[in-house]
Design an enzyme around this catalytic site. Structure first.
Site, PDB file in Angstrom:
ATOM      1  N   GLY B  12       0.826  -1.203   0.000  1.00 31.28           N
ATOM      2  CA  GLY B  12       0.000   0.000   0.000  1.00 31.28           C
ATOM      3  C   GLY B  12       0.855   1.246   0.000  1.00 31.28           C
ATOM      4  N   ALA B  13       1.839   1.296  -0.909  1.00 34.86           N
ATOM      5  CA  ALA B  13       2.844   2.357  -0.837  1.00 34.86           C
ATOM      6  C   ALA B  13       2.653   3.456  -1.874  1.00 34.86           C
ATOM      7  CB  ALA B  13       4.233   1.752  -0.959  1.00 34.86           C
ATOM      8  N   VAL B  64      -3.063  -7.677  -1.897  1.00 27.59           N
ATOM      9  CA  VAL B  64      -2.477  -8.396  -0.765  1.00 27.59           C
ATOM     10  C   VAL B  64      -3.481  -9.293  -0.039  1.00 27.59           C
ATOM     11  CG1 VAL B  64      -0.556  -6.827  -0.335  1.00 27.59           C
ATOM     12  CG2 VAL B  64      -2.784  -6.368   0.728  1.00 27.59           C
ATOM     13  N   TYR B 160     -12.705  -2.080  12.706  1.00 27.56           N
ATOM     14  CA  TYR B 160     -11.338  -1.694  12.340  1.00 27.56           C
ATOM     15  C   TYR B 160     -10.364  -1.971  13.496  1.00 27.56           C
ATOM     16  CZ  TYR B 160      -7.384   1.364  11.191  1.00 27.56           C
ATOM     17  OH  TYR B 160      -6.123   1.865  10.952  1.00 27.56           O
TER      18      TYR B 160
END
Lengths: 482, 254
Positions: B12-13, B64, B160
């Site tokens: 997630g870059a 992912v 979350y």
């Protein structure tokens, strides 16, 4: 810093010349002065030791045990002057880390305390009084064990303390000693001789610790001539050269380079045990960087445990990396370093050709684990924390790998069930292995071990018999005979 | 430089905290593999920035949460020769709406499940693929990004926070077992990071309330997270594993 090594008996105003050997480690430099004897002086020393041999023989074996015990306790005492000398100088001379030397010395010296020496004696003689007087035999008659007047020692290598094995063995059989130290570690034997002389001044002329350049034919001829028994350590090549020159009438006991290994059974490879097992196996490797004859050069790991042999190799690698921080490897010489790197490159080259092979190494080249499956060959290690790990199913696969080395095999470290200990030992003994021990204990043989299959003490004596017939004939000749 | 010659994979870059972490590694000389899901353009931009900063950036697409996709991605990444550091930063998109969040008892299990999968399963997939590589290297550092809300649910985003708590527990257990291979596993737990795509709509009231309780008197910036991640990735922290670093200006003190 400067220190004088060696030990000489009283020589009446002889001028002794000294040679300086310089050692450096971690920025420290040590100048060690070793006695440089002329051939005449060496000859004189041999005669002095021989002439004083009767003094040792006048002590009972238990008195000698007490003297050795007292000397060992001085070295075990971390506050003693001599222990502090050893801890200060040995790391610089040998390059081994201070912690390794400190802990290694203590473990080693403990082997020679009174109760261990007693076991040592019983192991070889059953009845240690055999060394004091004629003792009755079951078959009839009497026997006495008589040590040589002079036992000669040729020591090799840099593992501190090692000369004590043969030096103490000779003392126990009441034999005088002349020892030649190795230039890699010329200090410890002389230090111990000093302590002995201090503990019992009467025996101060019963031994000498000297040195000369290996291969010096003139001095060696005098030395071999003067010794009844010679215990020599070294490479096969130097032992062969010694063997040629030892007179037929002298006894030569030689300890050449050996190959040792460990075997890990699948029983030790479950989640709770494997970390401990890998820790113990790694300790055997880092102690004196595999320089001992009993240090493992390969580890055979059985398949079928929860942890696979390949996985175990990784456990081992991490243990080595963790131990490197606590007990760093000694600085290698240029040749050793080059051979370590060459070996790593050679192993890496064959990575693609050999299926399942894995190499795990330290980024600074301070240790390497080479994992090979069973098809690969077992080659002697370049040492200095370089280890091959092989997978196996059945013990016969291990035997197949070691069979070429029968003449050189010595210790097998083991971690397995009692049943396998006996089953495997049975087979290994037929392949030349002379010592089985628990892993983690490979570098600390028990007192009384049969080094290279021989008797440490019994090989140093001549058994002298009074046969039963002697007494049968003697009885009627007594003054009081009826 | 701190990360010279190291290969770092950040999930997630392409944006936000992940992009900031990628840039920080590049600045220290690393080859950074920039994993992204959709925004190729953004990932390429980050890669370019990485090169400009003195490292190297290499964008690789991969979901992912999908085991197969992860395997393919790692195979491709291994062209770099090794993976020294893994930063699990990606997470399932989530709307942090403190005012309209669901209260306790009103969340369905699939809602929990979605966050647990997004947080834990994605990290699991990545770790499964990368751990064997790190074992062979006898060294590695895994850093999982969690949140300070797992310690102090200032706003109880049930699904979350539960997902991230699971990730924190997972991390500690990995750390306990992987230490023997020289692999370290730690977490970085940011407080509210502003601005990111996820927080750009966070209300001023909440931000003020958090700031008022934060000793360092401000909110975290994406760059604030990069430093602790870099620390945990480098040899500077070679004896630290199984820990969580709170990066929230002192809001949570353990």
């Amino acid at each position: 810093m400067e220190i004088t090594a060696g030990y000489l008996p009283e020589m009446n105003n002889e001028t002794i010349e000294y040679r300086e050997i310089i050692y450096s480690y971690n920025g420290l430099t040590a100048k060690v002065k070793v006695p440089q004897l002329s051939p005449q002086q060496l000859s004189k020393i041999m005669s002095i030791v021989k002439a004083n041999a009767h003094i040792l023989k006048s002590f009972s074996v238990s008195e000698l045990v007490a003297i050795i015990d007292q000397a060992i306790h001085i070295l075990l005492d971390r506050q003693s002057k001599q222990r502090r000398l050893a801890e200060t100088w040995l790391p610089i001379i040998t390059g081994y880390d201070q912690e390794i030397i400190r802990t290694g010395l203590t473990t080693f010296l403990q082997r020679f305390r009174k109760h261990e020496l007693q076991r040592f004696l019983v192991e070889d003689f059953g009845n240690p009084q055999l060394l004091d007087d004629f003792q009755p035999l079951v078959k009839g008659g009497y026997s006495k064990a008589v040590g040589a007047d002079v036992t000669g020692h040729i020591w090799a290598g840099n593992v501190p303390g090692l000369p004590l094995w043969s030096f103490i063995s000779a003392l126990l059989v009441k034999s005088g000693s002349v020892g030649k130290t190795a230039s890699e570690e010329p200090l410890f034997a002389g230090l111990f001789a000093d302590i002995l002389a201090e503990v019992e001044p009467k025996i101060k002329n019963c031994f000498a610790i000297v040195t000369w350049k290996g291969g010096d034919e003139e001095r060696e001829a005098l030395f071999f001539e003067g010794c009844e028994t010679i215990i020599a350590y070294g490479s096969d090549q130097s032992l062969a050269s010694i063997k040629q020159r030892v007179p037929v009438t002298s006894k030569l006991i030689s300890h050449g380079h050996k190959i040792s290994f460990s075997i890990i059974g699948k029983e030790s490879l479950h989640m709770q045990k494997a970390v401990e097992t890998s820790h113990l196996a790694a300790l055997d490797l880092i102690r004196y960087d595999q320089q001992g004859c009993y240090s493992p050069q390969a580890i055979f790991v059985q398949k079928g445990g929860l942890i696979t042999p390949g996985e175990f190799a990784k456990y081992l690698a991490h243990e080595l990396s963790a131990l490197e921080i606590r007990f760093p490897r000694r600085e290698l010489s240029i040749e050793e370093s080059a051979s370590f790197i060459r070996n790593q490159q050679r192993e890496e080259m064959s990575l693609f050709a050999e299926e399942n092979k894995e190499i795990i190494s330290d980024e600074n080249g301070r240790w390497i684990v080479i994992y090979k499956d069973h098809s690969s060959e077992f080659l002697p290690s370049v040492l200095n924390r370089s280890i091959q790990v092989f997978a196996f199913d059945e013990i016969d696969e291990v035997l197949e790998k070691i069979k070429h080395y029968k003449k050189w095999l010595q210790t097998a470290g083991m971690s397995t069930s009692p049943e396998n200990v006996f089953l495997w030992s049975q087979k290994l003994s037929l392949h030349g292995v002379t010592r089985m021990t628990g892993i983690g204990r490979m570098t600390s043989p028990e007192a009384g071990w049969h080094q290279d299959g021989g008797f440490s003490l019994a090989d140093l004596v001549k058994m002298t018999d009074i046969e039963a017939s002697t007494l049968e004939l003697a009885e009627p000749l007594s003054a009081y005979s009826n | 430089m701190l990360m010279d010659g190291k290969v770092v994979l950040v999930t997630g870059a392409s944006r936000g905290i992940g992009a900031s972490i990628a840039r920080a590694f590049a600045k220290e000389g690393a080859l950074v593999i920039i994993n992204y899901l959709q925004n190729r353009e953004a990932a390429e931009r980050v890669a370019k920035e990485c090169s400009d900063l003195g490292g190297e950036g290499w964008p690789i697409q991969g979901d992912v949460t999908n085991e197969l996709a992860v395997q393919e991605m790692i195979e491709e990444a291994m062209e770099a020769g090794s993976i020294d550091v893994l930063v699990n930063n990606a997470f399932k998109s989530y709307i942090f709406d403190a005012e309209n969040r669901k209260p306790a008892g009103e969340l369905s299990w699939p809602e929990y499940q979605e966050q647990i999968d997004g947080s834990l399963q994605s990290a699991y997939n990545m770790c499964q693929a990368v751990i064997p590589i790190m074992k062979t290297q006898s060294k590695g550092s895994i850093i999982n990004i969690t949140t300070n809300l797992i310690e102090r649910p200032v706003v109880p985003y049930h699904d979350y926070n539960t997902g991230k708590s699971a990730l924190a527990g997972y991390s500690k257990n990995l750390a306990a077992d992987l230490g023997r291979f020289g692999i370290r596993v730690n977490c970085v737990a940011p407080g509210l990071v502003y601005p990111t795509d996820a927080t750009k709509h966070t209300k001023q009231d909440l931000k003020d309330s958090i700031i008022s309780q934060t000793p360092l008197r401000r909110l975290a910036k994406p760059e604030d997270i990069a430093g602790p991640v870099l620390f945990l990735a480098s040899d500077m922290s070679s004896f630290i594993t199984g820990q969580t670093l709170m990066v929230d200006g002192g809001l949570v003190m353990k």
